[in-house]
Design a protein around this motif. Structure first.
Motif, mmCIF file in Angstrom:
data_model
loop_
_atom_site.group_PDB
_atom_site.id
_atom_site.type_symbol
_atom_site.label_atom_id
_atom_site.label_comp_id
_atom_site.label_asym_id
_atom_site.label_seq_id
_atom_site.Cartn_x
_atom_site.Cartn_y
_atom_site.Cartn_z
ATOM 1 N N SER A 289 0.804 -1.224 0.000
ATOM 2 C CA SER A 289 0.000 0.000 0.000
ATOM 3 C C SER A 289 0.837 1.273 0.000
ATOM 4 O O SER A 289 0.443 2.278 -0.589
ATOM 5 C CB SER A 289 -0.948 0.019 1.200
ATOM 6 O OG SER A 289 -0.213 -0.025 2.416
ATOM 7 N N LYS A 290 2.013 1.269 0.642
ATOM 8 C CA LYS A 290 2.863 2.458 0.723
ATOM 9 C C LYS A 290 4.327 2.056 0.670
ATOM 10 O O LYS A 290 4.695 0.948 1.093
ATOM 11 C CB LYS A 290 2.611 3.240 2.020
ATOM 12 C CG LYS A 290 1.227 3.859 2.154
ATOM 13 C CD LYS A 290 1.086 4.562 3.500
ATOM 14 C CE LYS A 290 -0.311 5.135 3.688
ATOM 15 N NZ LYS A 290 -0.538 6.271 2.763
ATOM 16 N N VAL A 291 5.162 2.979 0.195
ATOM 17 C CA VAL A 291 6.600 2.749 0.073
ATOM 18 C C VAL A 291 7.354 3.990 0.534
ATOM 19 O O VAL A 291 6.952 5.126 0.241
ATOM 20 C CB VAL A 291 6.987 2.426 -1.395
ATOM 21 C CG1 VAL A 291 8.482 2.567 -1.626
ATOM 22 C CG2 VAL A 291 6.519 1.023 -1.770
ATOM 23 N N ALA A 292 8.458 3.773 1.254
ATOM 24 C CA ALA A 292 9.414 4.838 1.571
ATOM 25 C C ALA A 292 10.802 4.302 1.296
ATOM 26 O O ALA A 292 11.033 3.079 1.389
ATOM 27 C CB ALA A 292 9.290 5.278 3.028
ATOM 28 N N GLY A 293 11.742 5.176 0.937
ATOM 29 C CA GLY A 293 13.068 4.655 0.674
ATOM 30 C C GLY A 293 14.069 5.687 0.219
ATOM 31 O O GLY A 293 13.740 6.855 -0.014
ATOM 32 N N PHE A 294 15.308 5.200 0.090
ATOM 33 C CA PHE A 294 16.420 6.000 -0.398
ATOM 34 C C PHE A 294 17.162 5.194 -1.461
ATOM 35 O O PHE A 294 17.307 3.977 -1.347
ATOM 36 C CB PHE A 294 17.375 6.356 0.738
ATOM 37 C CG PHE A 294 16.774 7.248 1.770
ATOM 38 C CD1 PHE A 294 16.823 8.631 1.631
ATOM 39 C CD2 PHE A 294 16.140 6.713 2.884
ATOM 40 C CE1 PHE A 294 16.252 9.454 2.582
ATOM 41 C CE2 PHE A 294 15.567 7.533 3.844
ATOM 42 C CZ PHE A 294 15.632 8.913 3.685
ATOM 43 N N ALA A 295 17.644 5.886 -2.492
ATOM 44 C CA ALA A 295 18.387 5.243 -3.574
ATOM 45 C C ALA A 295 19.630 6.069 -3.873
ATOM 46 O O ALA A 295 19.546 7.295 -4.021
ATOM 47 C CB ALA A 295 17.513 5.131 -4.826
ATOM 48 N N HIS B 92 23.858 4.577 -15.011
ATOM 49 C CA HIS B 92 22.791 5.558 -15.198
ATOM 50 C C HIS B 92 21.637 5.372 -14.227
ATOM 51 O O HIS B 92 20.606 6.060 -14.353
ATOM 52 C CB HIS B 92 22.263 5.479 -16.633
ATOM 53 C CG HIS B 92 23.289 5.762 -17.684
ATOM 54 N ND1 HIS B 92 23.844 7.004 -17.869
ATOM 55 C CD2 HIS B 92 23.875 4.944 -18.599
ATOM 56 C CE1 HIS B 92 24.715 6.967 -18.866
ATOM 57 N NE2 HIS B 92 24.761 5.728 -19.317
ATOM 58 N N VAL B 93 21.787 4.458 -13.275
ATOM 59 C CA VAL B 93 20.696 4.156 -12.348
ATOM 60 C C VAL B 93 21.247 4.006 -10.931
ATOM 61 O O VAL B 93 22.438 3.724 -10.753
ATOM 62 C CB VAL B 93 19.960 2.851 -12.736
ATOM 63 C CG1 VAL B 93 19.181 3.029 -14.025
ATOM 64 C CG2 VAL B 93 20.943 1.690 -12.866
ATOM 65 N N PRO B 94 20.408 4.166 -9.908
ATOM 66 C CA PRO B 94 20.855 3.888 -8.543
ATOM 67 C C PRO B 94 21.272 2.425 -8.396
ATOM 68 O O PRO B 94 20.617 1.524 -8.934
ATOM 69 C CB PRO B 94 19.623 4.205 -7.690
ATOM 70 C CG PRO B 94 18.823 5.151 -8.507
ATOM 71 C CD PRO B 94 19.035 4.715 -9.926
ATOM 72 N N THR B 95 22.350 2.206 -7.671
ATOM 73 C CA THR B 95 22.853 0.844 -7.487
ATOM 74 C C THR B 95 22.808 0.388 -6.033
ATOM 75 O O THR B 95 23.259 -0.715 -5.716
ATOM 76 C CB THR B 95 24.289 0.729 -8.021
ATOM 77 O OG1 THR B 95 25.090 1.774 -7.449
ATOM 78 C CG2 THR B 95 24.308 0.830 -9.541
ATOM 79 N N HIS B 96 22.282 1.220 -5.144
ATOM 80 C CA HIS B 96 22.062 0.817 -3.747
ATOM 81 C C HIS B 96 20.740 1.433 -3.301
ATOM 82 O O HIS B 96 20.583 2.658 -3.309
ATOM 83 C CB HIS B 96 23.196 1.292 -2.844
ATOM 84 C CG HIS B 96 23.057 0.807 -1.425
ATOM 85 N ND1 HIS B 96 23.529 -0.420 -1.004
ATOM 86 C CD2 HIS B 96 22.472 1.375 -0.340
ATOM 87 C CE1 HIS B 96 23.249 -0.583 0.276
ATOM 88 N NE2 HIS B 96 22.609 0.491 0.702
ATOM 89 N N VAL B 97 19.779 0.570 -2.950
ATOM 90 C CA VAL B 97 18.434 1.023 -2.587
ATOM 91 C C VAL B 97 18.049 0.389 -1.254
ATOM 92 O O VAL B 97 18.179 -0.824 -1.069
ATOM 93 C CB VAL B 97 17.397 0.637 -3.664
ATOM 94 C CG1 VAL B 97 16.018 1.163 -3.303
ATOM 95 C CG2 VAL B 97 17.826 1.135 -5.044
ATOM 96 N N ALA B 98 17.580 1.226 -0.341
ATOM 97 C CA ALA B 98 17.083 0.746 0.948
ATOM 98 C C ALA B 98 15.714 1.360 1.187
ATOM 99 O O ALA B 98 15.516 2.561 0.960
ATOM 100 C CB ALA B 98 18.030 1.142 2.082
ATOM 101 N N GLY B 99 14.763 0.536 1.630
ATOM 102 C CA GLY B 99 13.414 1.070 1.791
ATOM 103 C C GLY B 99 12.544 0.247 2.707
ATOM 104 O O GLY B 99 12.978 -0.758 3.289
ATOM 105 N N SER C 178 21.257 -4.114 -3.616
ATOM 106 C CA SER C 178 22.492 -3.401 -3.892
ATOM 107 C C SER C 178 23.415 -4.160 -4.836
ATOM 108 O O SER C 178 23.521 -5.389 -4.764
ATOM 109 C CB SER C 178 23.243 -3.128 -2.586
ATOM 110 O OG SER C 178 24.412 -2.354 -2.821
ATOM 111 N N PHE C 179 24.090 -3.397 -5.704
ATOM 112 C CA PHE C 179 25.206 -3.890 -6.506
ATOM 113 C C PHE C 179 26.532 -3.328 -5.989
ATOM 114 O O PHE C 179 27.525 -3.303 -6.708
ATOM 115 C CB PHE C 179 25.044 -3.463 -7.976
ATOM 116 C CG PHE C 179 24.005 -4.218 -8.757
ATOM 117 C CD1 PHE C 179 23.439 -5.386 -8.290
ATOM 118 C CD2 PHE C 179 23.586 -3.734 -9.994
ATOM 119 C CE1 PHE C 179 22.476 -6.069 -9.031
ATOM 120 C CE2 PHE C 179 22.644 -4.410 -10.748
ATOM 121 C CZ PHE C 179 22.080 -5.583 -10.271
#
Length: 367
Positions: A194-200, A222-229, A244-245
């Motif tokens: 239903s909802k999402v929060a995060g950092f990339a 060209h894209v975020p390679t570490h995402v936490a949410g 994460s890569f």
């Protein structure tokens, strides 16, 4: 039951796993031909599996082809799928459904208007390990679902993939590449988000390839390679996710699901089997027997076989477009949340796919 004609477009690295399962595990599938913009690649793969090579237009014109299996690179997924729909074919794509929610929704809307089916990987959630975990949750053994963790972290695919550039283009990155396995399985286990929060973040602007044949070449990112949410599910559960890569190594298991009465360790969602462990409140983790089929191998293409049986039996298929579009919106929401600094409401709705407790072929539990 009459076989369902299959045309395959895209003969890259992932096609071998699909073809091995399609030709050995699912007799309902009749592969009518392979096509690729690079004919040499198609010819090599066709020779390996003793299948015919066709031009894309030939597959689209073949009246016996009912499903186009789209194994192209992510940025081509929607364009190829729309071409298949325009030819009157149902289509099943490798993940993700599209490189962004807007184009994924266009594909879903087009399919609905034409009365055709779309589906998308991953289908690993149909494996016996994940269906066993689902059965335990549905039986209430963990009590009320409270939360969980989903973790995929590695140094990057340029270590092993022969042509890794697309992993770092729009449509790639750890969230859109590996996130579909984890989020799809969580929807299977817990229902919609239903909802999402995060950092990339993007720690590096380029990557060094160490695999052959491009060893030593540098590629741009060209894209975020570490995402936490964090994902809030409609049922009230809250799950932390990390993709994460950029990580040398870690000790987290891929998936854990927590409830008021216990905890489940769920297998790696990139595989069909694996160990399921359950801890009852106050007890110790104990390995659970795998009670559902398709846990003993790589059944990558079971989603296509399920679609084929669904066509013949006039029922919904499990790895369906609504599920794939929902997962795509969730994945994109992490980047939006990071960029805009806010929590994102998910607009799409999807049902938990029907459980798979029996063999598709004979309706009996696999041995």
């Amino acid at each position: 039951m009459d076989k369902v004609g299959i045309g395959i477009i895209g003969c890259g690295n992932i096609s071998g796993a699909y073809l091995k399962a399609m030709t050995s595990a699912f007799p309902i599938l009749d592969i009518r031909g392979l096509a690729d913009l690079n004919r040499e690649i198609a010819e090599a793969k066709a020779a390996e599996f003793n299948l015919p090579v066709k031009k894309i237009d030939e597959l689209l014109a073949d009246p016996k082809v009912e499903i186009i299996v789209n194994l192209t690179v992510p940025k081509a997924h929607v364009a190829v799928a729309l071409q298949a729909l325009d030819a009157g074919k149902n289509t099943y794509s490798e993940k993700p459904l599209g490189i962004n929610f807007a184009e994924g929704k266009k594909l879903a809307d087009t399919a609905r208007a034409k009365g055709l089916r779309i589906g998308a990987a991953p289908d690993t959630f149909l494996g016996g390990g994940h269906q066993t975990a689902r059965t335990l949750i549905d039986q209430g053994v963990i009590g009320i679902p409270v939360g969980g963790t989903a973790t995929f972290m590695c140094p990057g695919h340029e270590r092993w993939h022969p042509n890794p550039g697309f992993y770092y283009e729009v449509g790639g990155g750890p969230m859109l590449d590996m996130g579909p396995y984890y989020i799809t399985d969580l929807v299977n286990l817990l229902g919609p988000v239903s909802k999402v929060a995060g950092f990339a973040t993007t720690p590096r602007s380029e990557r060094l390839i160490t695999s052959e044949p491009r060893n030593g070449e540098r590629i741009p990112v060209h894209v975020p390679t570490h995402v936490a949410g964090v994902m809030a599910f409609a049922n009230g559960a809250v799950v932390q996710i990390g993709m994460s890569f950029d990580i040398a190594g870690h000790k987290h298991v891929p998936l854990e699901v927590y409830g008021t009465e216990g905890t489940l360790i769920v297998p790696d969602p990139n595989h069909f089997g694996g160990d399921v462990s359950y801890l009852k409140k106050g007890g110790q983790f104990e390995e659970q027997p795998l009670t559902q089929p398709y846990a003993d191998g790589n059944y990558r293409s079971i989603g296509i076989a399920d679609m084929a049986y669904a066509i013949r039996n006039n029922r919904p298929h499990r790895a369906n477009g609504d599920l794939a579009l929902h997962v795509l919106e969730v994945m994109e929401a992490f980047h939006t949340a990071s960029t805009e600094g806010r929590t994102i409401d998910i607009t799409t709705a999807t049902e938990r796919p029907a459980p798979l407790s029996a063999s598709l072929m004979d309706g009996k539990l696999a041995n």
